[in-house]
Design a protein around this motif. Structure first.
Motif, PDB file in Angstrom:
ATOM      1  N   GLN A 132     -39.919-115.455  50.860  1.00  0.00           N
ATOM      2  CA  GLN A 132     -39.890-115.431  52.325  1.00  0.00           C
ATOM      3  C   GLN A 132     -38.536-114.934  52.811  1.00  0.00           C
ATOM      4  O   GLN A 132     -37.494-115.338  52.297  1.00  0.00           O
ATOM      5  CB  GLN A 132     -40.152-116.835  52.875  1.00  0.00           C
ATOM      6  N   CYS A 133     -38.543-114.068  53.819  1.00  0.00           N
ATOM      7  CA  CYS A 133     -37.303-113.493  54.335  1.00  0.00           C
ATOM      8  C   CYS A 133     -36.417-114.542  54.989  1.00  0.00           C
ATOM      9  O   CYS A 133     -36.893-115.461  55.652  1.00  0.00           O
ATOM     10  CB  CYS A 133     -37.605-112.411  55.367  1.00  0.00           C
ATOM     11  N   ALA A 134     -35.117-114.352  54.800  1.00  0.00           N
ATOM     12  CA  ALA A 134     -34.145-115.106  55.583  1.00  0.00           C
ATOM     13  C   ALA A 134     -34.240-114.664  57.047  1.00  0.00           C
ATOM     14  O   ALA A 134     -34.974-113.728  57.386  1.00  0.00           O
ATOM     15  CB  ALA A 134     -32.747-114.856  55.032  1.00  0.00           C
ATOM     16  N   ASN A 135     -33.482-115.323  57.913  1.00  0.00           N
ATOM     17  CA  ASN A 135     -33.507-115.012  59.353  1.00  0.00           C
ATOM     18  C   ASN A 135     -32.717-113.721  59.597  1.00  0.00           C
ATOM     19  O   ASN A 135     -31.584-113.735  60.070  1.00  0.00           O
ATOM     20  CB  ASN A 135     -32.918-116.179  60.143  1.00  0.00           C
ATOM     21  N   MET A 136     -33.339-112.590  59.261  1.00  0.00           N
ATOM     22  CA  MET A 136     -32.619-111.323  59.263  1.00  0.00           C
ATOM     23  C   MET A 136     -32.200-110.864  60.660  1.00  0.00           C
ATOM     24  O   MET A 136     -31.160-110.218  60.815  1.00  0.00           O
ATOM     25  CB  MET A 136     -33.468-110.255  58.579  1.00  0.00           C
ATOM     26  N   GLU A 137     -32.987-111.158  61.667  1.00  0.00           N
ATOM     27  CA  GLU A 137     -32.614-110.735  63.023  1.00  0.00           C
ATOM     28  C   GLU A 137     -31.281-111.352  63.422  1.00  0.00           C
ATOM     29  O   GLU A 137     -30.376-110.659  63.907  1.00  0.00           O
ATOM     30  CB  GLU A 137     -33.710-111.124  64.013  1.00  0.00           C
ATOM     31  N   ALA A 138     -31.129-112.643  63.186  1.00  0.00           N
ATOM     32  CA  ALA A 138     -29.882-113.326  63.528  1.00  0.00           C
ATOM     33  C   ALA A 138     -28.741-112.880  62.613  1.00  0.00           C
ATOM     34  O   ALA A 138     -27.594-112.725  63.067  1.00  0.00           O
ATOM     35  CB  ALA A 138     -30.083-114.841  63.414  1.00  0.00           C
ATOM     36  N   ILE A 139     -29.042-112.661  61.340  1.00  0.00           N
ATOM     37  CA  ILE A 139     -27.999-112.246  60.395  1.00  0.00           C
ATOM     38  C   ILE A 139     -27.481-110.852  60.736  1.00  0.00           C
ATOM     39  O   ILE A 139     -26.271-110.598  60.726  1.00  0.00           O
ATOM     40  CB  ILE A 139     -28.534-112.306  58.948  1.00  0.00           C
ATOM     41  N   MET A 140     -28.368-109.926  61.069  1.00  0.00           N
ATOM     42  CA  MET A 140     -27.937-108.578  61.413  1.00  0.00           C
ATOM     43  C   MET A 140     -27.140-108.568  62.719  1.00  0.00           C
ATOM     44  O   MET A 140     -26.171-107.796  62.865  1.00  0.00           O
ATOM     45  CB  MET A 140     -29.142-107.648  61.519  1.00  0.00           C
ATOM     46  N   LYS A 141     -27.530-109.419  63.657  1.00  0.00           N
ATOM     47  CA  LYS A 141     -26.775-109.525  64.915  1.00  0.00           C
ATOM     48  C   LYS A 141     -25.365-110.038  64.643  1.00  0.00           C
ATOM     49  O   LYS A 141     -24.373-109.517  65.172  1.00  0.00           O
ATOM     50  CB  LYS A 141     -27.512-110.456  65.876  1.00  0.00           C
ATOM     51  N   LEU A 142     -25.275-111.042  63.791  1.00  0.00           N
ATOM     52  CA  LEU A 142     -23.974-111.613  63.420  1.00  0.00           C
ATOM     53  C   LEU A 142     -23.123-110.565  62.709  1.00  0.00           C
ATOM     54  O   LEU A 142     -21.916-110.444  62.970  1.00  0.00           O
ATOM     55  CB  LEU A 142     -24.209-112.823  62.519  1.00  0.00           C
ATOM     56  N   ALA A 143     -23.739-109.813  61.825  1.00  0.00           N
ATOM     57  CA  ALA A 143     -23.015-108.776  61.085  1.00  0.00           C
ATOM     58  C   ALA A 143     -22.481-107.699  62.024  1.00  0.00           C
ATOM     59  O   ALA A 143     -21.354-107.218  61.871  1.00  0.00           O
ATOM     60  CB  ALA A 143     -23.932-108.166  60.032  1.00  0.00           C
ATOM     61  N   GLU A 144     -23.301-107.326  62.997  1.00  0.00           N
ATOM     62  CA  GLU A 144     -22.863-106.312  63.958  1.00  0.00           C
ATOM     63  C   GLU A 144     -21.673-106.809  64.775  1.00  0.00           C
ATOM     64  O   GLU A 144     -20.715-106.067  65.015  1.00  0.00           O
ATOM     65  CB  GLU A 144     -24.030-105.947  64.884  1.00  0.00           C
ATOM     66  N   GLU A 145     -21.716-108.063  65.175  1.00  0.00           N
ATOM     67  CA  GLU A 145     -20.632-108.647  65.966  1.00  0.00           C
ATOM     68  C   GLU A 145     -19.314-108.650  65.206  1.00  0.00           C
ATOM     69  O   GLU A 145     -18.237-108.508  65.793  1.00  0.00           O
ATOM     70  CB  GLU A 145     -20.989-110.076  66.383  1.00  0.00           C
ATOM     71  N   HIS A 146     -19.393-108.826  63.884  1.00  0.00           N
ATOM     72  CA  HIS A 146     -18.177-108.964  63.073  1.00  0.00           C
ATOM     73  C   HIS A 146     -17.925-107.757  62.172  1.00  0.00           C
ATOM     74  O   HIS A 146     -17.042-107.812  61.300  1.00  0.00           O
ATOM     75  CB  HIS A 146     -18.265-110.234  62.229  1.00  0.00           C
ATOM     76  N   ASN A 147     -18.698-106.685  62.368  1.00  0.00           N
ATOM     77  CA  ASN A 147     -18.519-105.457  61.591  1.00  0.00           C
ATOM     78  C   ASN A 147     -18.633-105.719  60.089  1.00  0.00           C
ATOM     79  O   ASN A 147     -17.767-105.331  59.300  1.00  0.00           O
ATOM     80  CB  ASN A 147     -17.175-104.802  61.921  1.00  0.00           C
ATOM     81  N   LEU A 148     -19.722-106.365  59.690  1.00  0.00           N
ATOM     82  CA  LEU A 148     -19.945-106.729  58.291  1.00  0.00           C
ATOM     83  C   LEU A 148     -21.141-105.960  57.724  1.00  0.00           C
ATOM     84  O   LEU A 148     -22.067-105.613  58.449  1.00  0.00           O
ATOM     85  CB  LEU A 148     -20.221-108.231  58.170  1.00  0.00           C
ATOM     86  N   TYR A 149     -21.115-105.751  56.415  1.00  0.00           N
ATOM     87  CA  TYR A 149     -22.280-105.219  55.715  1.00  0.00           C
ATOM     88  C   TYR A 149     -23.248-106.355  55.402  1.00  0.00           C
ATOM     89  O   TYR A 149     -22.829-107.504  55.183  1.00  0.00           O
ATOM     90  CB  TYR A 149     -21.876-104.567  54.398  1.00  0.00           C
ATOM     91  N   VAL A 150     -24.527-106.019  55.347  1.00  0.00           N
ATOM     92  CA  VAL A 150     -25.550-106.962  54.896  1.00  0.00           C
ATOM     93  C   VAL A 150     -26.288-106.339  53.727  1.00  0.00           C
ATOM     94  O   VAL A 150     -26.741-105.193  53.801  1.00  0.00           O
ATOM     95  CB  VAL A 150     -26.541-107.337  56.014  1.00  0.00           C
ATOM     96  N   ILE A 151     -26.385-107.103  52.633  1.00  0.00           N
ATOM     97  CA  ILE A 151     -27.062-106.671  51.416  1.00  0.00           C
ATOM     98  C   ILE A 151     -28.184-107.660  51.144  1.00  0.00           C
ATOM     99  O   ILE A 151     -27.935-108.817  50.803  1.00  0.00           O
ATOM    100  CB  ILE A 151     -26.089-106.660  50.216  1.00  0.00           C
ATOM    101  N   GLU A 152     -29.427-107.229  51.312  1.00  0.00           N
ATOM    102  CA  GLU A 152     -30.561-108.121  51.044  1.00  0.00           C
ATOM    103  C   GLU A 152     -30.794-108.247  49.536  1.00  0.00           C
ATOM    104  O   GLU A 152     -30.959-107.242  48.852  1.00  0.00           O
ATOM    105  CB  GLU A 152     -31.838-107.577  51.675  1.00  0.00           C
ATOM    106  N   ASP A 153     -30.836-109.477  49.048  1.00  0.00           N
ATOM    107  CA  ASP A 153     -31.286-109.741  47.682  1.00  0.00           C
ATOM    108  C   ASP A 153     -32.788-110.006  47.777  1.00  0.00           C
ATOM    109  O   ASP A 153     -33.222-111.095  48.133  1.00  0.00           O
ATOM    110  CB  ASP A 153     -30.544-110.941  47.096  1.00  0.00           C
ATOM    111  N   ASN A 154     -33.555-108.966  47.458  1.00  0.00           N
ATOM    112  CA  ASN A 154     -34.996-109.020  47.649  1.00  0.00           C
ATOM    113  C   ASN A 154     -35.743-109.178  46.328  1.00  0.00           C
ATOM    114  O   ASN A 154     -36.896-108.753  46.198  1.00  0.00           O
ATOM    115  CB  ASN A 154     -35.462-107.739  48.369  1.00  0.00           C
ATOM    116  N   ALA A 155     -35.118-109.810  45.352  1.00  0.00           N
ATOM    117  CA  ALA A 155     -35.722-109.943  44.028  1.00  0.00           C
ATOM    118  C   ALA A 155     -37.008-110.762  44.042  1.00  0.00           C
ATOM    119  O   ALA A 155     -37.864-110.583  43.175  1.00  0.00           O
ATOM    120  CB  ALA A 155     -34.720-110.561  43.052  1.00  0.00           C
ATOM    121  N   GLN A 156     -37.158-111.661  45.031  1.00  0.00           N
ATOM    122  CA  GLN A 156     -38.300-112.566  45.032  1.00  0.00           C
ATOM    123  C   GLN A 156     -39.294-112.312  46.166  1.00  0.00           C
ATOM    124  O   GLN A 156     -40.270-113.051  46.292  1.00  0.00           O
ATOM    125  CB  GLN A 156     -37.812-114.021  45.105  1.00  0.00           C
TER     126      GLN A 156
END
Length: 380
Positions: A132-156
């Motif tokens: 099941q996906c993490a809360n990607m909408e909130a995570i991507m918003k947070l990343a944009e606010e702080h200029n961070l990369y997001v790397i999904e670990d989608n192994a499962q």
């Protein structure tokens, strides 16, 4: 836990001649089947670039290498997951920052991420745990606010669908800057050895990663970037190509088994069955928000280890994922960590148990497994 023999029986007429073809033409590395699988997976996911590699751990490492992260950069990830996620962070001399998870879906806590961000933070690695996906909408918003990369670990969670608050949908692994997956045999889409892949919609990043997986070469003997030797072999690609058209059917079979498990165990106060996306509210037949790589229960006031032994004594396999939090693993202990910051993880490691979950589960097996669980709880 996984019936790969039964699954193979349904596709062997496709798999066997394809493997024989590869042996006959000796196209073992980077052969036509690898490129065919790459294109087919791109089409399935709706992502611009799939770069196959040797395994899921390499996929994570290569994704981080492609982003140009530097030693000392902080990378935030979940404390409750398999060690590969934090392992590659440490191998690249980045600084792992482990945070707690959500008590309902076991995925990384957005609030915990917020508290962990510092000026040294450069990336977040959400793990789509158990399917099941993490809360990607909130995570991507947070990343944009702080200029961070997001790397999904989608192994499962390959094949899972994430639904945004506005109803938009995206496949797991296609939401962030770059994602990784594993094709380990027991995965929802698994080969017959090791295999992995990296996904991205970024053309420049994809170009960099294609060089990294092949010793940093774009032209033979011209090494433009520091690379590794990590290629998906043609036989594994052929197996994956045979399975990919069945992936949605495989995931539906897992969801069906999960519904039956949950129905059989409902009303037992000491058991919490898996939670699914808030947009669904149940394990429904109309979406793929959870593809059940694992079917994991939380136990309340139940002797978990005793239940494991009882089930094993009746030839019922089960798993405890994961018995020791990463922050307590010898390799990753750090004085920065405070036990009070991991209340959910520290509880989950004592409570969770995963039941057999695969495409070949039948009603009789599910009935037998759940009857034995009830028997143990009633008598203990």
């Amino acid at each position: 836990m996984v019936d790969l023999k039964g699954q193979y029986a349904g596709i062997k007429d496709i798999v066997n001649p394809t493997i024989q073809e590869i042996i006959d033409n000796a196209s073992f590395i980077n052969g036509p089947k690898v490129h065919e699988f790459q294109k087919n997976l791109e089409d399935y996911l709706g992502v611009k670039h799939v770069i196959p590699c040797a395994n899921g751990t390499d996929a994570l490492q290569i994704a981080m290498m492609g982003l140009g992260l530097k030693p000392g950069d902080e990378v935030i990830t979940a404390d409750f997951t398999f060690a590969a996620t934090v392992e590659v962070i440490a191998l690249l001399q980045l600084t792992p920052v482990l945070v707690d998870v959500d008590p309902n879906d076991f995925n990384i806590s957005v609030d915990a991420i917020k508290k962990a961000i510092t000026p040294k933070t450069k990336a977040i690695v959400p793990v789509h745990l158990f399917g099941q996906c993490a809360n990607m909408e909130a995570i991507m918003k947070l990343a944009e606010e702080h200029n961070l990369y997001v790397i999904e670990d989608n192994a499962q969670a390959i094949g899972a669908t994430y639904t945004y608050s506005n109803g938009k949908k995206a496949k797991a692994g296609t939401i962030s800057h770059v994602a990784s997956t594993s094709f380990f045999p027991s995965k929802n889409l698994g080969c017959y050895g090791d295999g992995g892949a990296i996904f991205t919609n970024d053309d420049a990043l994809a170009h960099t990663i294609r060089g990294i997986v092949n010793h940093g070469m774009y032209e033979r003997y011209h090494h433009d970037v520091v690379g590794v030797n990590s290629r998906l072999d043609s036989i594994q690609a052929a197996v994956l190509n045979a399975k990919l058209p069945h992936l949605d059917t495989y995931n539906k079979a897992r969801q069906s088994a999960a519904r039956k498990y949950s129905k059989a165990l409902e009303g037992i106060a000491s058991i919490t069955t898996p939670q699914v996306s808030k947009t669904c509210g149940a394990i429904c037949e109309d979406c793929d928000c959870h593809v059940f790589h694992q079917y994991t229960l939380k136990l309340n006031n139940v002797d978990r280890d005793g239940l494991v032994k009882f089930l094993n004594s009746h030839d019922i396999p089960c798993g405890v994922y994961y018995p020791i939090p990463l922050h307590n693993q010898k390799a990753y202990q750090d004085t920065r960590y405070n036990e009070a910051d991991f209340p959910v993880t520290n509880q989950l490691v004592k409570e969770v148990i995963s039941l057999p979950m695969h495409t070949e589960l039948d009603d009789e097996q599910i009935q037998f497994i759940t009857d034995k669980i009830k028997e143990f709880i009633t008598n203990n």
